[in-house]
Design a protein around this motif. Structure first.
Motif, PDB file in Angstrom:
ATOM      1  N   LEU A 196       0.823  -1.200   0.000  1.00  0.00           N
ATOM      2  CA  LEU A 196       0.000   0.000   0.000  1.00  0.00           C
ATOM      3  C   LEU A 196       0.861   1.256   0.000  1.00  0.00           C
ATOM      4  O   LEU A 196       0.554   2.220  -0.691  1.00  0.00           O
ATOM      5  CB  LEU A 196      -0.931  -0.008   1.212  1.00  0.00           C
ATOM      6  CG  LEU A 196      -2.033  -1.083   1.237  1.00  0.00           C
ATOM      7  CD1 LEU A 196      -2.913  -0.901   2.470  1.00  0.00           C
ATOM      8  CD2 LEU A 196      -2.878  -1.058  -0.012  1.00  0.00           C
ATOM      9  N   TYR A 254       0.641   3.928  -3.032  1.00  0.00           N
ATOM     10  CA  TYR A 254      -0.022   5.206  -2.795  1.00  0.00           C
ATOM     11  C   TYR A 254       0.896   6.339  -2.355  1.00  0.00           C
ATOM     12  O   TYR A 254       0.614   7.500  -2.636  1.00  0.00           O
ATOM     13  CB  TYR A 254      -1.126   5.018  -1.740  1.00  0.00           C
ATOM     14  CG  TYR A 254      -2.154   3.981  -2.162  1.00  0.00           C
ATOM     15  CD1 TYR A 254      -2.914   4.165  -3.306  1.00  0.00           C
ATOM     16  CD2 TYR A 254      -2.360   2.824  -1.424  1.00  0.00           C
ATOM     17  CE1 TYR A 254      -3.849   3.225  -3.701  1.00  0.00           C
ATOM     18  CE2 TYR A 254      -3.300   1.875  -1.812  1.00  0.00           C
ATOM     19  CZ  TYR A 254      -4.043   2.086  -2.952  1.00  0.00           C
ATOM     20  OH  TYR A 254      -4.958   1.151  -3.349  1.00  0.00           O
ATOM     21  N   LEU A 303     -12.242   7.088   2.328  1.00  0.00           N
ATOM     22  CA  LEU A 303     -11.150   6.689   1.444  1.00  0.00           C
ATOM     23  C   LEU A 303     -10.096   7.791   1.365  1.00  0.00           C
ATOM     24  O   LEU A 303      -8.887   7.513   1.449  1.00  0.00           O
ATOM     25  CB  LEU A 303     -11.694   6.368   0.053  1.00  0.00           C
ATOM     26  CG  LEU A 303     -10.661   6.029  -1.013  1.00  0.00           C
ATOM     27  CD1 LEU A 303      -9.831   4.809  -0.630  1.00  0.00           C
ATOM     28  CD2 LEU A 303     -11.336   5.811  -2.372  1.00  0.00           C
ATOM     29  N   LYS A 321      -7.936   7.798   4.466  1.00  0.00           N
ATOM     30  CA  LYS A 321      -6.996   6.682   4.519  1.00  0.00           C
ATOM     31  C   LYS A 321      -5.848   6.873   3.533  1.00  0.00           C
ATOM     32  O   LYS A 321      -4.680   6.588   3.843  1.00  0.00           O
ATOM     33  CB  LYS A 321      -7.730   5.372   4.234  1.00  0.00           C
ATOM     34  CG  LYS A 321      -6.867   4.135   4.352  1.00  0.00           C
ATOM     35  CD  LYS A 321      -6.327   3.937   5.763  1.00  0.00           C
ATOM     36  CE  LYS A 321      -5.547   2.637   5.880  1.00  0.00           C
ATOM     37  NZ  LYS A 321      -4.976   2.437   7.237  1.00  0.00           N
ATOM     38  N   LEU A 322      -6.155   7.372   2.345  1.00  0.00           N
ATOM     39  CA  LEU A 322      -5.109   7.608   1.344  1.00  0.00           C
ATOM     40  C   LEU A 322      -4.106   8.654   1.831  1.00  0.00           C
ATOM     41  O   LEU A 322      -2.896   8.509   1.622  1.00  0.00           O
ATOM     42  CB  LEU A 322      -5.734   8.055   0.024  1.00  0.00           C
ATOM     43  CG  LEU A 322      -6.454   6.976  -0.782  1.00  0.00           C
ATOM     44  CD1 LEU A 322      -7.280   7.594  -1.894  1.00  0.00           C
ATOM     45  CD2 LEU A 322      -5.447   5.975  -1.365  1.00  0.00           C
ATOM     46  N   LEU A 330      -8.747  -0.632  -0.885  1.00  0.00           N
ATOM     47  CA  LEU A 330      -7.318  -0.337  -1.035  1.00  0.00           C
ATOM     48  C   LEU A 330      -6.541  -1.591  -1.433  1.00  0.00           C
ATOM     49  O   LEU A 330      -5.613  -1.533  -2.244  1.00  0.00           O
ATOM     50  CB  LEU A 330      -6.766   0.238   0.262  1.00  0.00           C
ATOM     51  CG  LEU A 330      -7.251   1.645   0.622  1.00  0.00           C
ATOM     52  CD1 LEU A 330      -6.899   1.989   2.057  1.00  0.00           C
ATOM     53  CD2 LEU A 330      -6.658   2.688  -0.331  1.00  0.00           C
TER      54      LEU A 330
END
Length: 346
Positions: free
Chosen positions: A10, A14, A32, A35-36, A238
């Motif tokens: 991840l 990202y 989202l 979290k990103l 994700l």
């Protein structure tokens, strides 16, 4: 995929990337985005605020790596991005049936515009599809291989068929243009930041219980749904986006624990301590009688399964709605006071 492998993947996928989230001020989109950002991404959220709410992203706007833009994805978007999460679309019957033509446009024209953007950028794109593509299913639980049983001319078709067409477009772009796509079929999801007037069963029951109103169950209340807490859902999203390009989906993501509507109503009454009674109303047309995901593919490919129990998730959601109702009540009181003051001054 182990937890340590996942975290590394991840971060690689990202961190430092420019990620576009359509519907970024919505219920799922705001979680989202949050979290990103925590994973080190630069997040560009677009929303036309039809069902999205500014308060969902109020805590993000001061983050220098977060950018919110007002845009309707039925119109093309020209922007430099490294990956796209396409979440934009009203998801509640109350909202998507209000303007069914626009709902279909968001799913179909919006998908085309985002796919064209991904094609120009040569980047991967994830489509937030839905369990509604299965319609009123004749197979239970629903595996990804099931083609569904949808009424194409009913009042829910603008959403059901719009999402089915979006999936078709995604796979045609994959076959014709070799575009790296991901398709995720989302089952009923709930949690903080749902709208008070969302119109779906969890929010309806909680608001009615907290206000002491009768809880409206449609039909005999024996129709079933499976409810996934938002944190679990975002984790699955994700994970899917971070998979190798040859994995396209569709993949079901949802909690396979199944409840009748009457069971859910009784649980929410218990958790809220409400004195609300349960009343029945006629079942809406084409309302599915049962819905439960087969998540074997998510387990095998994504290493994913839900962790938050429905009782724990509902407790967190109830606390959010209790605070939101109190906040709205204070806001209404201030508005009334302001109007009275203006009338005195004038």
């Amino acid at each position: 995929m182990t937890s340590s492998d996942l975290n590394e993947e991840l971060e690689f996928r990202y961190s430092g990337r420019r990620i576009l989230v359509t519907g970024g001020a919505g219920f799922l989109g705001s979680h989202l985005c949050e979290k990103l950002l925590a994973l080190g991404a630069y997040v560009i959220a677009v929303d036309n605020f039809y069902t999205g709410q500014r308060r969902n992203i109020a805590h993000l706007v001061s983050n220098p790596y977060f950018d919110i833009r007002i845009h309707d994805i039925t119109f093309p978007l020209y922007i430099e991005v490294d990956a796209i999460f396409n979440l934009a679309c009203p998801a509640s019957p109350v909202h998507y049936q209000y303007d069914p033509v626009q709902t279909t446009k968001v799913s179909v024209h919006g998908a085309i515009n985002m796919l064209d953007l991904a094609k120009r950028r040569k980047c991967r794109i994830l489509q937030a599809s839905t369990s509604e593509v299965y319609g009123d299913p004749s197979i239970h639980p629903q595996p990804e291989t099931y083609w569904g049983s949808v009424n194409p001319i009913g009042p829910r078709a603008c959403y059901d068929e719009g999402k089915r067409c979006a999936e078709t477009l995604f796979f045609d772009y994959w076959r014709q243009h070799k575009l790296p796509i991901k398709v995720m079929r989302i089952f009923n999801t709930y949690g903080p930041r749902m709208r008070l007037d969302d119109g779906r069963v969890v929010s309806n029951f909680i608001v009615q219980a907290l206000k002491g109103l009768p809880i409206t169950v449609y039909g005999d209340g024996l129709q079933t749904r499976s409810f996934c807490y938002v944190d679990d859902l975002i984790d699955g999203m994700l994970r899917l986006m971070a998979t190798p390009e040859y994995i396209t989906g569709p993949i079901n993501v949802g909690n396979p624990e199944e409840f009748t509507m009457r069971q859910l109503a009784e649980l929410i009454v218990q958790l809220t301590g409400s004195k609300s009674t349960i009343v029945t109303m006629p079942l809406p047309q084409d309302d599915p009688k049962q819905r439960r995901p087969d998540i074997q593919m998510a387990k095998q490919i994504l290493g994913w399964k839900p962790h938050v129990s429905v009782s724990d998730g509902l407790a967190k959601t109830i606390n959010y709605f209790r605070d939101a109702l109190a906040s709205d009540l204070k806001g209404s009181s201030r508005d009334v006071f302001a109007r009275r003051r203006e009338s005195v001054v004038s």
